[in-house]
Design an enzyme around this catalytic site. Sequence first.
Site, PDB file in Angstrom:
ATOM      1  N   HIS A  78       0.850  -1.203   0.000  1.00 20.07           N
ATOM      2  CA  HIS A  78       0.000   0.000   0.000  1.00 20.07           C
ATOM      3  C   HIS A  78       0.880   1.245   0.000  1.00 20.07           C
ATOM      4  CE1 HIS A  78       0.756  -0.770   4.283  1.00 20.07           C
ATOM      5  NE2 HIS A  78       0.479   0.498   4.529  1.00 20.07           N
ATOM      6  N   HIS A  80       1.373   3.842   2.152  1.00 19.12           N
ATOM      7  CA  HIS A  80       1.908   4.537   3.325  1.00 19.12           C
ATOM      8  C   HIS A  80       3.428   4.600   3.265  1.00 19.12           C
ATOM      9  CE1 HIS A  80      -1.897   4.114   6.052  1.00 19.12           C
ATOM     10  NE2 HIS A  80      -1.900   5.219   5.331  1.00 19.12           N
ATOM     11  N   HIS A 165      -6.991  -1.962   4.614  1.00 18.41           N
ATOM     12  CA  HIS A 165      -6.227  -0.983   5.408  1.00 18.41           C
ATOM     13  C   HIS A 165      -6.450   0.445   4.902  1.00 18.41           C
ATOM     14  CE1 HIS A 165      -3.039   0.560   7.899  1.00 18.41           C
ATOM     15  NE2 HIS A 165      -2.347   0.971   6.848  1.00 18.41           N
ATOM     16  N   HIS A 403      -5.607  -1.346  11.559  1.00 17.18           N
ATOM     17  CA  HIS A 403      -4.783  -2.524  11.817  1.00 17.18           C
ATOM     18  C   HIS A 403      -5.607  -3.503  12.639  1.00 17.18           C
ATOM     19  CE1 HIS A 403      -0.865  -0.843  10.519  1.00 17.18           C
ATOM     20  NE2 HIS A 403      -1.344   0.305  10.972  1.00 17.18           N
ATOM     21  N   HIS A 425       6.362  -6.203  11.539  1.00 16.17           N
ATOM     22  CA  HIS A 425       5.672  -4.915  11.739  1.00 16.17           C
ATOM     23  C   HIS A 425       5.054  -4.832  13.137  1.00 16.17           C
ATOM     24  CE1 HIS A 425       2.966  -1.485  11.010  1.00 16.17           C
ATOM     25  NE2 HIS A 425       3.712  -1.230   9.934  1.00 16.17           N
TER      26      HIS A 425
END
Length: 731
Positions: A78, A80, A165, A403, A425
């Site tokens: 993604h 981010h 997300h 999340h 993560h």
Amino acid sequence: MSKRKDIDEEVSADPSDLLQFINLGAGNEVGRSCHILQYKGKTVMLDAGVHPAYNGLAALPFYDEFDLSTVDVLLVSHFHLDHVASLPYVMTKTNFKGRVFMTHPTKAVCKWLLSDYVKVSNVGVEDQLYDEKDLTAAFERMEAVDYHSTIEVEGVKFTPYHAGHVLGACMFFIEMAGVKILYTGDYSREEDRHLHIAEVPPTKPDILITESTYGTASHQPRLEKEARLLNIVHSTIRNGGRVLMPVFALGRAQELLLILDEYWNNHYDLRPVPIYYASSLARKCMAVFQTYVNMMNDNIRKAFAERNPFIFRYIKNLRNLDRFDDIGPSVIIASPGMLQNGVSRALLERWAPDSRNTLLLTGYSVEGTMAKQITNEPVEITSMSGQKIPRRMAVEELSFAAHVDYIQNSEFIDQVKADHIILVHGEQTNMGRLKSALLSKFHNQKLDSKVYTPRNCVPLFLYFKGERLVRALGKVAVRKPTDGDIMSGILVQKDSVYKLMSADDLRDFSDLTTTVLTQKQVIPFFSSIELAKYHLNQMFGYVKEERTKSGELCYTVMDAIHLSMPSEHKLTVEWAGNIMNDTIADSVITVLLGIESSPASVKLTNHKCVHGHTHPKKSKEEDRINKLMMFLESQFGESLTKSKDGVYIKIDQYEASIDFSTMKVECNNEILRTRIVHVLSRAVNTILPFSEPMKGNLDIAEEQESEDDSNEEAEEIKTASVHEEKKEELT
């Protein structure tokens, strides 16, 4: 450096059966996500982010610890920054040569998001990771894929699924040499106003690589979170304060804007209070959200049928603070979400001393950032210029970060049913707690699933015994084989896939094609092509005579070698190259090269017969008799006379006759008879081809020759005996 291995000590693992996993980032930390998968000579990189707590080169994953030139595919989950911000650096500043894939919305947003990242990065030129030129060059190489479409690159297959997300976020289901891996990236299993929840792929993976951001923590239900959010905002405004909500420019910001716009629409008393969306990307990225509304959930698509919900009624864009009239209560949603710089940091420093104001943290706060520090509610904070600023504003944490919590993550893991689970993560403490909780759960359920929490740059090895399955295709698969049958065909291997097929099916079932290599050789030849045919008939028994489309005479030997004379004194030999044909061609060329020096050959004259009469067509038998006469005349000259059934030979007082029908020699002198039989035998062997020998006649000649030899031996013995008797008489 220590190495973790999931290998039975009793098993001697083949190194090619080991799958290697390495964290170049996001191993026991949140930020700079970057993971490496290596198996069977193929390499996949997952994400390429930066760490929000650091700047410049220090924010990068540990790229120096791995040879990026070996990477075949880089998959971006993604847009981010902690997952994609170092991508242009990898593509333009390293030896990376692979291909890069992401979904269509992710690619569209990356163009603007990374450009803004370059502009607002608080680093000097020497520490800048890349510039606009590098970004443009990298963007041209990025490739977009659709959800649920399977792509294969260099033997690696991958399929993106909805991750829930942010817009465009996806989980990648990857297959490498038969081993199936699911990489979740950041994902959410909670329904919201505009996004799908994360999907469970229909196929069970062998390895699950999943986030552990919140460890064993549990989120509030969505409706409760929204109610609390709106209560905090409304209370702050009633008290005359201002609300600062630091967010990523895209993602959760759009969800919060939808909530606030709807709330303002339902509360008339709040409409005079301005809501600002402070991001230079607001207008550009809103266009992306409007474009890809078909990739959102049913709620937003139904609302879009009536009006565009992303054209907000009570929210204004704020490009910079110079134009902001900071008078009275207001609500500002500003980036970046970690408060490390930009508009959100400037407003924090301006509003922190006022106790009426509220800082509402709606996302995850990474260790080392201002967002994480201020959650401890310090008495004062340090400004960007280094000054101390008193903090009196209220600090509230309310996670709208998309999340998964422990419950959602655990349920997802149960549905996926992977044998190996790799946690990434997540901070070390959260990750450790999640690992312990999962192992305890697996123990109670009597499951043999394993959980790993590898650190950065520490390789994890997993052993997979690959089975080699061969698929029979085309003509080979017409009949179902039984045990013990021998299958024959061409075995084609591409990466880890084996296919058995016939040569005729190569074009249909593989990327291979068959090619016929025609070989051609030109030989200087000063005789007629008919003479070449004659000698080839002697060697091979039969030569096929044909004519080409242009009418040219052509001979074919053993249905493989083609002989023609396209021009005078040049003989052309052509054949399709293979082992058998090459051997035959060598024999043909050897015969042709020896024709002119052969005793049986007749050289061509320089002048052709051009007179008008026609020659009577001779039979094959007449032709052979004429050639036989040629040999006899060369031996006996004028002594030879042609008779009705053969020839008559007279030398001095000795006479002999040859009957051509039986090839029998009669003579009143044994010496002359023996000479004639020898000449006749050699002539017959020379004239007749190997394929059609006159066995009967030749045998007669050979018998006569053998008989003559016996008679000669007997005569010699008799003569010797007489001499011996005379010698005895004399003595």
